[in-house]
Design an enzyme around this catalytic site. Structure first.
Site, mmCIF file in Angstrom:
data_model
loop_
_atom_site.group_PDB
_atom_site.id
_atom_site.type_symbol
_atom_site.label_atom_id
_atom_site.label_comp_id
_atom_site.label_asym_id
_atom_site.label_seq_id
_atom_site.Cartn_x
_atom_site.Cartn_y
_atom_site.Cartn_z
ATOM 1 N N ASP A 104 0.830 -1.249 -0.013
ATOM 2 C CA ASP A 104 0.169 0.543 -0.014
ATOM 3 C C ASP A 104 0.930 1.033 0.168
ATOM 4 O O ASP A 104 1.383 1.617 0.915
ATOM 5 C CB ASP A 104 -0.856 -0.359 1.436
ATOM 6 C CG ASP A 104 -1.313 1.150 1.370
ATOM 7 O OD1 ASP A 104 -1.693 1.782 0.243
ATOM 8 O OD2 ASP A 104 -2.520 1.281 2.597
ATOM 9 N N LYS B 219 2.715 11.447 -3.644
ATOM 10 C CA LYS B 219 2.114 10.068 -4.054
ATOM 11 C C LYS B 219 0.720 11.739 -4.957
ATOM 12 O O LYS B 219 0.277 11.582 -5.813
ATOM 13 C CB LYS B 219 1.724 9.540 -2.984
ATOM 14 C CG LYS B 219 0.050 8.982 -3.717
ATOM 15 C CD LYS B 219 -1.064 7.706 -3.153
ATOM 16 C CE LYS B 219 -1.672 6.960 -3.576
ATOM 17 N NZ LYS B 219 -2.079 6.033 -2.212
ATOM 18 N N GLU C 195 -7.484 0.410 -4.196
ATOM 19 C CA GLU C 195 -7.313 0.346 -3.013
ATOM 20 C C GLU C 195 -8.696 0.098 -2.987
ATOM 21 O O GLU C 195 -8.662 -1.275 -1.256
ATOM 22 C CB GLU C 195 -7.022 2.250 -2.445
ATOM 23 C CG GLU C 195 -5.607 1.434 -2.428
ATOM 24 C CD GLU C 195 -5.349 3.312 -2.673
ATOM 25 O OE1 GLU C 195 -6.178 3.635 -1.747
ATOM 26 O OE2 GLU C 195 -3.252 3.818 -2.745
ATOM 27 N N ASP D 191 -13.391 5.292 0.548
ATOM 28 C CA ASP D 191 -11.890 4.830 1.315
ATOM 29 C C ASP D 191 -11.492 6.185 1.559
ATOM 30 O O ASP D 191 -10.957 7.210 0.280
ATOM 31 C CB ASP D 191 -10.774 4.024 0.431
ATOM 32 C CG ASP D 191 -9.921 4.380 0.417
ATOM 33 O OD1 ASP D 191 -9.156 4.793 1.270
ATOM 34 O OD2 ASP D 191 -8.427 3.334 -0.331
#
Lengths: 626, 177
Positions: free
Chosen positions: A25, A87, A186, A208
């Site tokens: 992850d 990210k 994800e 999420d």
């Protein structure tokens, strides 16, 4: 780096040995690595027993990069060299970065090249390289802990990541020397972790909210198959934004002027994050803040914080509504709501989601770890450790893919929420008499105007025979693979002039750049690189030989004539011979040659497998319904 | 790749409009379990490439057969009529008038006091107009006569109009979000 292993010539490594595969992850705030051990998915801790790795990299003038907690401790003291939330920069263009503006206290360089580069004490770094440094740290942790080289990794990406962001993530893995078994969404990974054991059936929603991204996915579960029906979200909305909303409020409370320095800005966001986290358990939080010579007690309660983040939370709920509509299901049909990401600990977020779905939320698995745990389960299956597993994850593309047509408009070829892999073709024609070239501009997004969509790539098809306007026929084919990555091909049909590209985002790294970075990378001395190339080719050769051997045992007698079998076996012998040598190029061409030689066999096997899947019931049922 | 079968054959389903959607979805999952690239992740590049091609065909077939308009268009295409790519075909003037009225309503929707419910209501009206057209198509396509085939095509052309309208409604709804 762990030493590469090479089997004795002529002896292929035991194919039945359990393969070492991990799920990673790669998060905005924290990253994790997990694997399946004794049938159970577990996250792997570092030497100090810490499971999460802060996604923070600090570059120093001397020595390699510092990744994780030690880097995180220096964010305020050394803001320019300590990169966090990288990210958010992945697969982004300069214009996106400018939109983020003051939120990113870094020194950007080479802004004219389209892709943002960061200036650090260790030189200029691209977001891809920075992410690769995080991946390397996790890879080392896994290899130390598992005692061997990794076969591959499943790396998770937000479901709402576009092609450029996915490609950047895959490039980072390549740079780190990791074989990517799959880029997995994800929310899908989280659904897998919830087991939602193989008996589970029905529709679930995964909400999420991570550090920098928000995803909502609607999935249908049926006998081990996880089918994404629709996905939505915002790849630039996350916990960081909640922190920022609070930090801005703190600035107002402190009465300090705008235009704080990088260190002060970092300090305030860190304070905001800590206050936000405390508000999860405490109704009121008081903090003593000291910034720009001003020292002040600040007090905030949950309701005040709720107001600050109200609009952000409302945005996520709107995305939920749209995803349900795209999936064609009603709120009442959703059986379970799975909560993922650290930001779902915020009480106001939970309340809003619960209110929208009108059901209790699933939060039993640690929302920070659930994605890595699910990715590891998928990696275990993909590495071939569970041949009898029925688990299959079917994904969709999150955003429509299209081409620019006359008038600055976008013609969509593949609409959002189309199941992948997918191939779609459409014919276009010329605009002017005698036009001999055509500019192909590939875009992703939902809006009608080119300027409102993300530009993925531009290329030109040349050599079109001169004809009257509208006479030429150019077929453009989009292919999206299981990772959600796009390939585009354009072909003029009358003359056969062809042009194809692997879509490399306009501000992505080119293959040449990746190669160069690999070579430059501190962990890849020239010898290492040669060795690694050889090893990779050997693994490829073994994989092909092994699967062909298996295939010949299973289907050889039924699908091939004696003569065909002999030709194939001879080709296999040939590859075995070159494989024993040390020339990686020879092995590579050997693999290609054998692949061509066995193409027809592979094709027949696929057809046979379709027949088997449908056998036993189809004939009767067709008869009945007539 | 050599896929000669049409989508109905590929899924082992009869070539009719009224297919069993549950069976389609069940077959789809069975085939996915055999053909999806993830089943070949640890195998050779060649097998993975081939499986990606098959799965792409599978996904296209599933999408085509699952949606009623696409399924109807596909059935006509198998009969040699391509209503999707034809440039213009004569339309029933009454139907066209009705379309113009619906489009006016669509254009006015953003200025409506409650645009969201207005769009939802419009969408529902359009959806209701679809049902009789589908029934018409379903009964005409089964009759093996030239005239019936053309009647079936006429129904599909009307469905195409309505479908386009629905997509524009959706786009306006997206803008509201």
């Amino acid at each position: 780096m762990a030493l590469l292993q090479i089997a004795e010539p002529g002896q292929s490594p035991d194919p039945h040995k359990r393969k070492l595969a991990v799920g990673i992850d790669l998060g905005t705030t924290n990253s994790l690595v997990a694997t399946v051990r004794s049938g159970e998915s577990v996250t792997l801790p570092d030497e100090q027993g810490r499971h999460t790795l802060p996604s923070v990299v600090r570059y120093l003038a001397e020595g390699g990069p510092v990744v994780g907690y030690d880097a995180h401790a220096q964010t305020v003291a050394d803001p320019f060299n300590t990169i966090q939330s990288v990210k958010r920069l992945m697969g982004r263009g300069v214009t996106d970065i400018k939109k983020l503006g003051d939120e990113l206290p870094y020194r950007f360089e080479r802004l004219d090249e389209g892709m943002p580069y960061l200036s650090t004490a260790a030189g200029v770094k691209s977001p891809v390289e920075i992410s690769a440094d995080i991946l390397r740290t996790l890879q080392r942790r896994a290899e130390d802990s598992l005692g061997g080289e990794l076969t591959g990794a499943v790396i998770t990406v937000p479901a709402y990541f576009d092609d450029a962001q996915r490609q950047a993530t895959k490039d980072a893995a390549t740079l780190a020397g990791l074989k990517v078994l799959r880029l997995l969404s994800e929310p899908t990974a989280a659904a897998v972790a919830y087991g939602l054991d193989e008996a589970a059936e029905g529709v679930i929603a995964v909400y999420d909210l991570g550090g920098g991204t928000f995803d909502i996915s609607i999935l249908r579960l049926s006998k081990g198959v996880f089918e994404v029906m629709a996905t939505g979200g915002d790849s630039a909305l996350g916990g960081d934004d909640l922190d920022l909303a609070l930090a801005n409020w703190l600035v107002g409370q402190l009465g300090v002027a705008r235009g704080l320095g990088s260190a002060d800005a970092r300090y305030l966001t860190e304070q905001a994050r800590s206050i936000k986290e405390r508000l999860t358990d405490e109704p009121v939080v008081e903090a003593l803040l000291a910034v720009a010579g001003v020292e002040k007690h600040v007090c905030i309660d949950r309701d005040q914080f709720g107001e600050l983040i109200h609009d952000l939370v409302a945005r996520t709920i709107r995305a939920c509504r749209r995803a349900l509509k795209d999936a064609g299901v009603s709120v009442a049909q959703v059986q379970d709501i799975v909560m993922v990401g650290g930001s779902t600990r915020v009480p106001q977020v939970r309340e809003a989601v619960q209110q929208f779905f009108g059901k209790a939320l699933r939060t039993d698995i640690d929302p920070d770890r659930v994605v890595a745990l699910g990715a590891a389960l998928q990696a275990d299956v993909l590495a071939g450790n569970k041949p009898d597993s029925d688990m299959l994850l079917l994904d969709v593309i999150p955003l429509s893919l299209g081409l620019e047509i006359m008038g600055g408009l976008v013609e969509k070829l593949v609409p959002r929420n189309t199941a992948i892999p997918v191939a779609k073709a459409q014919e276009f024609t010329t605009y002017q008499d005698g036009q001999t070239a055509m500019a192909i501009h590939v875009l992703q997004g939902e809006r009608e105007l080119v300027d409102d969509c993300r530009s993925l790539a531009r290329f030109e098809l040349r050599g079109i025979p001169a004809m009257a306007a509208g006479a030429a026929k150019i077929r453009v084919t989009f292919q999206v693979d299981a990772d959600g990555l796009l390939n585009v091909e354009a072909k003029e049909l009358s003359s056969g002039v062809e042009s194809r590209i692997q879509v490399k985002p306009s501000y992505g790294l080119s293959d040449v750049e990746i190669e160069r970075m690999l070579k430059e990378s501190y962990s890849f001395a020239q010898d290492d690189l040669v060795l690694r190339n050889l090893r990779e080719q050997q693994v490829d050769a073994d994989r092909l030989l092994h699967s062909l051997e298996q295939a010949l045992i299973e289907d050889g007698p039924a699908l091939l004539t004696q003569a065909e079998r002999e030709v194939l076996q001879a080709a296999m012998m040939q590859l075995q011979e070159v494989r024993a040598g040390s020339d990686h190029r020879a092995i590579e061409s050997g693999v290609k040659a054998l692949a061509v030689a066995s193409d027809e066999f592979a094709s027949r096997r696929m057809d046979a497998s379709i027949q088997r899947a449908l056998q036993g019931h189809n004939i009767d049922e067709i008869e009945e319904s007539r | 790749m050599d896929i000669k079968q049409n989508f109905f054959e590929f899924y082992g389903l009869p070539e009719v409009f009224d297919i069993d959607l549950g069976l389609l979805s069940q077959r789809h999952l069975e085939l996915q379990k055999k053909l999806h690239p993830d089943r070949f992740a640890h195998l050779s590049d060649q097998e993975r490439r081939l499986s990606a091609q098959y799965t792409a065909y599978l996904n296209e077939g599933y999408a085509t057969l699952r949606a009623s308009l696409l399924r109807a268009q596909y059935l006509l295409k198998l009969q040699g009529i391509d209503t999707h790519n034809e440039s213009s075909a004569p339309m029933d003037p009454v139907f066209l008038m009705q379309q113009m009225e619906l489009r006016e309503r669509l254009e006015d929707a953003p200025q409506h006091a409650d645009p969201e419910s207005e769009l939802a209501a419009l969408d529902k009206d359009v959806e209701q107009m679809m049902a009789p057209l589908q029934a018409e198509f379903c009964s005409q396509i089964t009759i093996p006569a030239e005239a019936s085939l053309h009647a079936a095509a006429a129904a599909v052309r009307k469905m195409q109009f309505l479908d386009k309208l629905r997509r524009e409604i959706e786009r306006l709804e997206d803008d509201l979000y």
